[in-house]
Each structure stands twice: as structure tokens, then as C-alpha cells.
Scaffold this motif. Sequence first.
Motif, PDB file in Angstrom:
ATOM      1  N   GLU A   1     -14.438 -22.354 -39.168  1.00 59.01           N
ATOM      2  CA  GLU A   1     -13.662 -21.137 -39.326  1.00 59.01           C
ATOM      3  C   GLU A   1     -12.672 -20.964 -38.178  1.00 59.01           C
ATOM      4  O   GLU A   1     -11.598 -20.441 -38.364  1.00 59.01           O
ATOM      5  CB  GLU A   1     -14.584 -19.927 -39.418  1.00 59.01           C
ATOM      6  CG  GLU A   1     -13.790 -18.677 -39.682  1.00 59.01           C
ATOM      7  CD  GLU A   1     -14.660 -17.490 -39.991  1.00 59.01           C
ATOM      8  OE1 GLU A   1     -14.422 -16.467 -39.361  1.00 59.01           O
ATOM      9  OE2 GLU A   1     -15.552 -17.600 -40.843  1.00 59.01           O
ATOM     10  N   TYR A   2     -13.044 -21.422 -36.987  1.00 64.87           N
ATOM     11  CA  TYR A   2     -12.149 -21.329 -35.831  1.00 64.87           C
ATOM     12  C   TYR A   2     -10.837 -22.055 -36.110  1.00 64.87           C
ATOM     13  O   TYR A   2      -9.759 -21.530 -35.856  1.00 64.87           O
ATOM     14  CB  TYR A   2     -12.850 -21.909 -34.595  1.00 64.87           C
ATOM     15  CG  TYR A   2     -11.968 -21.933 -33.375  1.00 64.87           C
ATOM     16  CD1 TYR A   2     -11.717 -20.765 -32.664  1.00 64.87           C
ATOM     17  CD2 TYR A   2     -11.384 -23.121 -32.944  1.00 64.87           C
ATOM     18  CE1 TYR A   2     -10.913 -20.779 -31.543  1.00 64.87           C
ATOM     19  CE2 TYR A   2     -10.580 -23.148 -31.818  1.00 64.87           C
ATOM     20  CZ  TYR A   2     -10.345 -21.976 -31.127  1.00 64.87           C
ATOM     21  OH  TYR A   2      -9.542 -21.991 -30.019  1.00 64.87           O
ATOM     22  N   GLN A   3     -10.920 -23.255 -36.643  1.00 65.86           N
ATOM     23  CA  GLN A   3      -9.720 -24.034 -36.941  1.00 65.86           C
ATOM     24  C   GLN A   3      -8.853 -23.338 -37.977  1.00 65.86           C
ATOM     25  O   GLN A   3      -7.628 -23.380 -37.905  1.00 65.86           O
ATOM     26  CB  GLN A   3     -10.088 -25.447 -37.415  1.00 65.86           C
ATOM     27  CG  GLN A   3      -8.889 -26.372 -37.485  1.00 65.86           C
ATOM     28  CD  GLN A   3      -8.197 -26.537 -36.130  1.00 65.86           C
ATOM     29  OE1 GLN A   3      -8.842 -26.709 -35.097  1.00 65.86           O
ATOM     30  NE2 GLN A   3      -6.880 -26.474 -36.124  1.00 65.86           N
ATOM     31  N   TYR A   4      -9.477 -22.674 -38.929  1.00 61.06           N
ATOM     32  CA  TYR A   4      -8.744 -21.909 -39.951  1.00 61.06           C
ATOM     33  C   TYR A   4      -7.872 -20.842 -39.282  1.00 61.06           C
ATOM     34  O   TYR A   4      -6.710 -20.665 -39.622  1.00 61.06           O
ATOM     35  CB  TYR A   4      -9.736 -21.266 -40.925  1.00 61.06           C
ATOM     36  CG  TYR A   4      -9.112 -20.298 -41.892  1.00 61.06           C
ATOM     37  CD1 TYR A   4      -8.373 -20.751 -42.985  1.00 61.06           C
ATOM     38  CD2 TYR A   4      -9.256 -18.923 -41.717  1.00 61.06           C
ATOM     39  CE1 TYR A   4      -7.806 -19.861 -43.879  1.00 61.06           C
ATOM     40  CE2 TYR A   4      -8.688 -18.029 -42.608  1.00 61.06           C
ATOM     41  CZ  TYR A   4      -7.970 -18.501 -43.687  1.00 61.06           C
ATOM     42  OH  TYR A   4      -7.397 -17.623 -44.570  1.00 61.06           O
ATOM     43  N   HIS A   5      -8.439 -20.149 -38.298  1.00 60.83           N
ATOM     44  CA  HIS A   5      -7.680 -19.114 -37.594  1.00 60.83           C
ATOM     45  C   HIS A   5      -6.556 -19.730 -36.767  1.00 60.83           C
ATOM     46  O   HIS A   5      -5.436 -19.208 -36.757  1.00 60.83           O
ATOM     47  CB  HIS A   5      -8.599 -18.283 -36.704  1.00 60.83           C
ATOM     48  CG  HIS A   5      -9.498 -17.383 -37.467  1.00 60.83           C
ATOM     49  ND1 HIS A   5      -9.042 -16.281 -38.138  1.00 60.83           N
ATOM     50  CD2 HIS A   5     -10.828 -17.430 -37.687  1.00 60.83           C
ATOM     51  CE1 HIS A   5     -10.054 -15.673 -38.736  1.00 60.83           C
ATOM     52  NE2 HIS A   5     -11.154 -16.359 -38.478  1.00 60.83           N
ATOM     53  N   ILE A   6      -6.823 -20.819 -36.108  1.00 55.33           N
ATOM     54  CA  ILE A   6      -5.795 -21.500 -35.318  1.00 55.33           C
ATOM     55  C   ILE A   6      -4.654 -21.965 -36.224  1.00 55.33           C
ATOM     56  O   ILE A   6      -3.477 -21.764 -35.916  1.00 55.33           O
ATOM     57  CB  ILE A   6      -6.386 -22.701 -34.545  1.00 55.33           C
ATOM     58  CG1 ILE A   6      -7.407 -22.224 -33.517  1.00 55.33           C
ATOM     59  CG2 ILE A   6      -5.298 -23.539 -33.894  1.00 55.33           C
ATOM     60  CD1 ILE A   6      -6.836 -21.331 -32.447  1.00 55.33           C
ATOM     61  N   ASP A   7      -4.988 -22.560 -37.344  1.00 54.96           N
ATOM     62  CA  ASP A   7      -3.971 -23.067 -38.271  1.00 54.96           C
ATOM     63  C   ASP A   7      -3.085 -21.967 -38.832  1.00 54.96           C
ATOM     64  O   ASP A   7      -1.904 -22.186 -39.081  1.00 54.96           O
ATOM     65  CB  ASP A   7      -4.621 -23.839 -39.424  1.00 54.96           C
ATOM     66  CG  ASP A   7      -5.263 -25.146 -38.968  1.00 54.96           C
ATOM     67  OD1 ASP A   7      -4.944 -25.606 -37.853  1.00 54.96           O
ATOM     68  OD2 ASP A   7      -6.092 -25.687 -39.726  1.00 54.96           O
ATOM     69  N   ASN A   8      -3.628 -20.789 -39.027  1.00 58.66           N
ATOM     70  CA  ASN A   8      -2.849 -19.695 -39.586  1.00 58.66           C
ATOM     71  C   ASN A   8      -2.129 -18.866 -38.529  1.00 58.66           C
ATOM     72  O   ASN A   8      -1.072 -18.312 -38.786  1.00 58.66           O
ATOM     73  CB  ASN A   8      -3.745 -18.787 -40.438  1.00 58.66           C
ATOM     74  CG  ASN A   8      -4.051 -19.417 -41.772  1.00 58.66           C
ATOM     75  OD1 ASN A   8      -3.194 -19.505 -42.630  1.00 58.66           O
ATOM     76  ND2 ASN A   8      -5.269 -19.905 -41.919  1.00 58.66           N
ATOM     77  N   ALA A  10      -1.197 -20.015 -35.331  1.00 59.06           N
ATOM     78  CA  ALA A  10      -0.264 -20.829 -34.539  1.00 59.06           C
ATOM     79  C   ALA A  10       1.178 -20.778 -35.038  1.00 59.06           C
ATOM     80  O   ALA A  10       2.095 -20.600 -34.230  1.00 59.06           O
ATOM     81  CB  ALA A  10      -0.761 -22.262 -34.454  1.00 59.06           C
TER      82      ALA A  10
END
Length: 142
Positions: A1-8, A10
Motif C-alpha cells: 500500500e505504501y508504494q501505491y501512495h508513492i506512485d499516486n 509523486a
Amino acid sequence: EYQYHIDNLAPNLLEGKLFVRGYSKDDRALYIFRAHLFEARGYDTEWFLKYNIYTLERAIACTERATDGEIEKVIAIFDLGQYSNKVRTPLTLSKDITFCLRDHYPERLEKVFMIDAPFLFRAFYNLVYPFIDNDTKQKIVF
């Protein structure tokens, strides 16, 4: 889920629409919102709120770091040059962010400066004005 937030998050951060840059004379971080870079259509409400909250959190952290935790308030600068209907934030989204800031970040703003506010923005501001807390209204400068 962390990567999902970073991807959106950034891509929004890289566009320079909203950022923390510099300090006031008393070491309050400057939270800068460049309205003309936002488009009225296509807002994702959830990410718009997250983007604003993330940036505000960064400004608060910068202020606290610069003042060794003595000051927790920031200065917000809204650059409204080139503001038009094309870049007008939808009223429901403006209300959502106003309520979020009121409910979760009380007394975190020292001043709010509205730079180059055209007549169209002032008309829009008058629609949102009733939803703004009286203490906050005193902090807004045109």
C-alpha cells in the motif's frame, strides 16, 4: 500500500502545484499553492486532499524543526495569478478541504496571503466564506 501512495502522490509533487519553500522572518515555513496549475475538471477528491495534507504536514514539520518545536504554525501563500474558470477548484472540494483543515489542523495557520486575486476568485471566495471559521477569516489577507 505504501508504494501505491508513492506512485499516486509523486506525480503531483513533481508538478510544483503545491510545495513548501522558504521561511518567514520568524521561521514559519511557507506553504505555497499555485492555483493556475490545477484544472477544474478531473479532480480526484481523495488525492487532492492527500496532496494538500501531505504538503501541510511537511510545512508544519519544517517550522517545528526550524524553531526547535516552539512554533507550530505556518504561512500559506495562494498564488492566484492567471486564475480562471478553467482552474477553479470545485466548490464541494473547497468545502472538503476547509472542513478537513478546520477539524484536524486547528490553529496551524499564522496567516494566509492571497496573491493576485482576480474578481472571479473573490466571487468564488464569497461562496466559501460562510464555511470558514471566524478566527481563520481574520488571518486571510488579500
